[in-house]
Design a protein around this motif. Sequence first.
Motif, mmCIF file in Angstrom:
data_model
loop_
_atom_site.group_PDB
_atom_site.id
_atom_site.type_symbol
_atom_site.label_atom_id
_atom_site.label_comp_id
_atom_site.label_asym_id
_atom_site.label_seq_id
_atom_site.Cartn_x
_atom_site.Cartn_y
_atom_site.Cartn_z
ATOM 1 N N PRO A 9 -43.362 -82.814 69.495
ATOM 2 C CA PRO A 9 -43.451 -83.864 68.480
ATOM 3 C C PRO A 9 -42.875 -83.385 67.156
ATOM 4 C CG PRO A 9 -45.593 -82.864 68.838
ATOM 5 C CD PRO A 9 -44.681 -82.297 69.881
ATOM 6 N N ILE A 10 -42.137 -84.272 66.485
ATOM 7 C CA ILE A 10 -41.491 -83.920 65.221
ATOM 8 C C ILE A 10 -41.803 -84.988 64.195
ATOM 9 C CG2 ILE A 10 -39.283 -83.528 64.051
ATOM 10 C CD1 ILE A 10 -38.147 -82.739 66.801
ATOM 11 N N LEU A 11 -42.255 -84.571 63.023
ATOM 12 C CA LEU A 11 -42.454 -85.505 61.928
ATOM 13 C C LEU A 11 -41.093 -85.785 61.319
ATOM 14 C CD1 LEU A 11 -44.350 -87.101 60.121
ATOM 15 C CD2 LEU A 11 -44.568 -85.085 58.663
ATOM 16 N N LEU A 12 -40.644 -87.024 61.434
ATOM 17 C CA LEU A 12 -39.282 -87.375 61.038
ATOM 18 C C LEU A 12 -39.225 -87.974 59.643
ATOM 19 C CD1 LEU A 12 -36.269 -87.921 61.720
ATOM 20 C CD2 LEU A 12 -37.011 -90.130 62.597
ATOM 21 N N THR A 13 -38.358 -87.461 58.834
ATOM 22 C CA THR A 13 -37.994 -88.085 57.565
ATOM 23 C C THR A 13 -36.547 -88.511 57.698
ATOM 24 O OG1 THR A 13 -39.481 -86.627 56.345
ATOM 25 C CG2 THR A 13 -37.797 -87.774 55.064
ATOM 26 N N PHE A 14 -36.236 -89.756 57.316
ATOM 27 C CA PHE A 14 -34.889 -90.262 57.512
ATOM 28 C C PHE A 14 -33.847 -89.297 56.952
ATOM 29 C CE2 PHE A 14 -37.375 -94.306 57.213
ATOM 30 C CZ PHE A 14 -37.264 -94.608 58.550
ATOM 31 N N GLY A 15 -32.854 -89.000 57.784
ATOM 32 C CA GLY A 15 -31.776 -88.136 57.356
ATOM 33 C C GLY A 15 -32.132 -86.666 57.381
ATOM 34 N N SER A 21 -32.266 -80.741 69.656
ATOM 35 C CA SER A 21 -32.651 -81.295 70.950
ATOM 36 C C SER A 21 -31.618 -82.348 71.322
ATOM 37 C CB SER A 21 -34.056 -81.903 70.907
ATOM 38 O OG SER A 21 -34.092 -83.009 70.055
ATOM 39 N N SER A 22 -31.530 -82.665 72.611
ATOM 40 C CA SER A 22 -30.507 -83.603 73.076
ATOM 41 C C SER A 22 -30.980 -85.050 73.010
ATOM 42 C CB SER A 22 -30.103 -83.266 74.513
ATOM 43 O OG SER A 22 -31.246 -83.351 75.364
ATOM 44 N N THR A 23 -32.290 -85.264 72.895
ATOM 45 C CA THR A 23 -32.844 -86.613 72.952
ATOM 46 C C THR A 23 -33.952 -86.777 71.932
ATOM 47 O OG1 THR A 23 -32.402 -86.667 75.337
ATOM 48 C CG2 THR A 23 -33.881 -88.347 74.466
ATOM 49 N N ARG A 24 -34.067 -87.989 71.384
ATOM 50 C CA ARG A 24 -35.156 -88.305 70.461
ATOM 51 C C ARG A 24 -35.991 -89.447 71.042
ATOM 52 N NH1 ARG A 24 -32.872 -84.403 68.453
ATOM 53 N NH2 ARG A 24 -32.566 -84.012 66.218
ATOM 54 N N LEU A 25 -37.295 -89.364 70.933
ATOM 55 C CA LEU A 25 -38.201 -90.436 71.301
ATOM 56 C C LEU A 25 -38.639 -91.138 70.032
ATOM 57 C CD1 LEU A 25 -40.464 -88.588 73.916
ATOM 58 C CD2 LEU A 25 -38.313 -89.796 74.302
ATOM 59 N N VAL A 26 -38.393 -92.438 69.943
ATOM 60 C CA VAL A 26 -38.717 -93.208 68.747
ATOM 61 C C VAL A 26 -39.934 -94.082 69.031
ATOM 62 C CG1 VAL A 26 -37.870 -94.862 67.039
ATOM 63 C CG2 VAL A 26 -36.293 -93.200 68.068
ATOM 64 N N CYS A 27 -41.051 -93.749 68.422
ATOM 65 C CA CYS A 27 -42.309 -94.476 68.647
ATOM 66 C C CYS A 27 -42.926 -94.921 67.327
ATOM 67 C CB CYS A 27 -43.298 -93.604 69.417
ATOM 68 S SG CYS A 27 -42.678 -93.020 70.995
ATOM 69 N N HIS A 33 -37.327 -99.074 63.444
ATOM 70 C CA HIS A 33 -36.502 -98.664 64.582
ATOM 71 C C HIS A 33 -35.012 -98.686 64.281
ATOM 72 C CE1 HIS A 33 -39.808 -99.643 67.787
ATOM 73 N NE2 HIS A 33 -40.132 -98.654 66.986
ATOM 74 N N SER A 34 -34.551 -99.742 63.624
ATOM 75 C CA SER A 34 -33.121 -99.892 63.393
ATOM 76 C C SER A 34 -32.550 -98.726 62.596
ATOM 77 C CB SER A 34 -32.835 -101.213 62.672
ATOM 78 O OG SER A 34 -31.450 -101.377 62.459
ATOM 79 N N ASP A 35 -33.216 -98.359 61.492
ATOM 80 C CA ASP A 35 -32.725 -97.260 60.658
ATOM 81 C C ASP A 35 -32.796 -95.927 61.379
ATOM 82 O OD1 ASP A 35 -32.117 -98.901 58.519
ATOM 83 O OD2 ASP A 35 -34.077 -98.669 57.579
ATOM 84 N N VAL A 36 -33.914 -95.685 62.054
ATOM 85 C CA VAL A 36 -34.082 -94.417 62.761
ATOM 86 C C VAL A 36 -33.036 -94.271 63.869
ATOM 87 C CG1 VAL A 36 -35.605 -93.058 64.236
ATOM 88 C CG2 VAL A 36 -36.555 -94.251 62.259
ATOM 89 N N CYS A 37 -32.881 -95.315 64.683
ATOM 90 C CA CYS A 37 -31.955 -95.249 65.811
ATOM 91 C C CYS A 37 -30.498 -95.199 65.363
ATOM 92 C CB CYS A 37 -32.180 -96.434 66.741
ATOM 93 S SG CYS A 37 -33.774 -96.383 67.598
ATOM 94 N N VAL A 57 -31.361 -109.881 66.234
ATOM 95 C CA VAL A 57 -30.255 -109.630 67.167
ATOM 96 C C VAL A 57 -29.144 -108.786 66.565
ATOM 97 C CG1 VAL A 57 -30.694 -111.751 68.435
ATOM 98 C CG2 VAL A 57 -29.107 -111.794 66.511
ATOM 99 N N CYS A 58 -29.196 -108.533 65.275
ATOM 100 C CA CYS A 58 -28.108 -107.814 64.615
ATOM 101 C C CYS A 58 -28.470 -106.339 64.447
ATOM 102 C CB CYS A 58 -27.807 -108.445 63.252
ATOM 103 S SG CYS A 58 -26.347 -107.739 62.448
ATOM 104 N N PHE A 59 -28.166 -105.526 65.451
ATOM 105 C CA PHE A 59 -28.370 -104.083 65.383
ATOM 106 C C PHE A 59 -27.064 -103.474 64.897
ATOM 107 C CE2 PHE A 59 -28.703 -99.898 67.729
ATOM 108 C CZ PHE A 59 -29.566 -99.340 66.798
ATOM 109 N N ARG A 60 -27.086 -102.838 63.740
ATOM 110 C CA ARG A 60 -25.864 -102.441 63.040
ATOM 111 C C ARG A 60 -24.836 -101.675 63.872
ATOM 112 N NH1 ARG A 60 -28.130 -99.475 57.988
ATOM 113 N NH2 ARG A 60 -29.768 -99.044 59.493
ATOM 114 N N PRO A 61 -25.226 -100.668 64.651
ATOM 115 C CA PRO A 61 -24.197 -99.945 65.414
ATOM 116 C C PRO A 61 -23.452 -100.816 66.411
ATOM 117 C CG PRO A 61 -26.217 -98.661 65.304
ATOM 118 C CD PRO A 61 -26.550 -100.027 64.766
ATOM 119 N N LEU A 62 -24.050 -101.958 66.797
ATOM 120 C CA LEU A 62 -23.403 -102.834 67.778
ATOM 121 C C LEU A 62 -22.634 -103.974 67.140
ATOM 122 C CD1 LEU A 62 -26.279 -103.182 70.409
ATOM 123 C CD2 LEU A 62 -24.448 -101.493 70.335
ATOM 124 N N HIS A 63 -22.998 -104.379 65.911
ATOM 125 C CA HIS A 63 -22.446 -105.610 65.349
ATOM 126 C C HIS A 63 -21.663 -105.416 64.051
ATOM 127 C CE1 HIS A 63 -24.575 -108.237 68.179
ATOM 128 N NE2 HIS A 63 -25.581 -107.399 68.067
#
Length: 205
Positions: A9-15, A21-27, A33-37, A57-63
């Motif tokens: 488990p990691i306490l995440l601060t944006f940026g 690690s190769s993968t992040r679990l976002v809970c 969610h949008s900013d973290v992902c 429906v507007c997730f920035r990396p996709l739209h």
Amino acid sequence: MAKKPIATPILLTFGMATAKSSTRLVCTPPNTHSDVCTDFIERRIAILCEKPLCKDVCFRPLHDPGRPQRRRHDDHGLQFRYVEDVVKARQLVNSGAIGEVVLIENFFTSHVDMTQRWNSNPEISGGGVLIDNGTHSVDIMRYFLGPLSEIHVVEGKAAASPRRRNRPRLRRSTSGILGTVDLSWSINKELESYLRIYGSAAPFR
């Protein structure tokens, strides 16, 4: 249980997520969610995110056309595909024992008091029971019916909180088979099962 943990488990601060690690679990709550992902996607880090991925429906990396489009694989949760009863039901359907599938019904209806939880706050949750349980319903329908061509949603009367509205859905697969879904935190239908499959030869529950 394994003696060694498979995740740290990691306490995440944006940026500031610098752990290797190769993968992040976002809970975190849905409104984050949008900013973290987005941060992880831009750094090409794989993510497993609790639903919903974003509140709209507007997730920035996709739209966002201004963002570089990187090769990636996107998919939604497949939790119920690995439930033993669901696996056996699909095997029964594929065997032809109940004939051709005519209708599938899915019920996720139970009385849950969300009035004092963030799930009932639209500024945080985004979609209430529709997002919380509806994602599983979509996957169940796709698992049995294949691609869905139409989805019709009817919103019922709210009980105490607008996030707890009853939300029946009607789905049609590309093969023409109908599926219905009932989602609610307001009522408990006290059913023996959450999945019913009706075939031309016999029903299965």
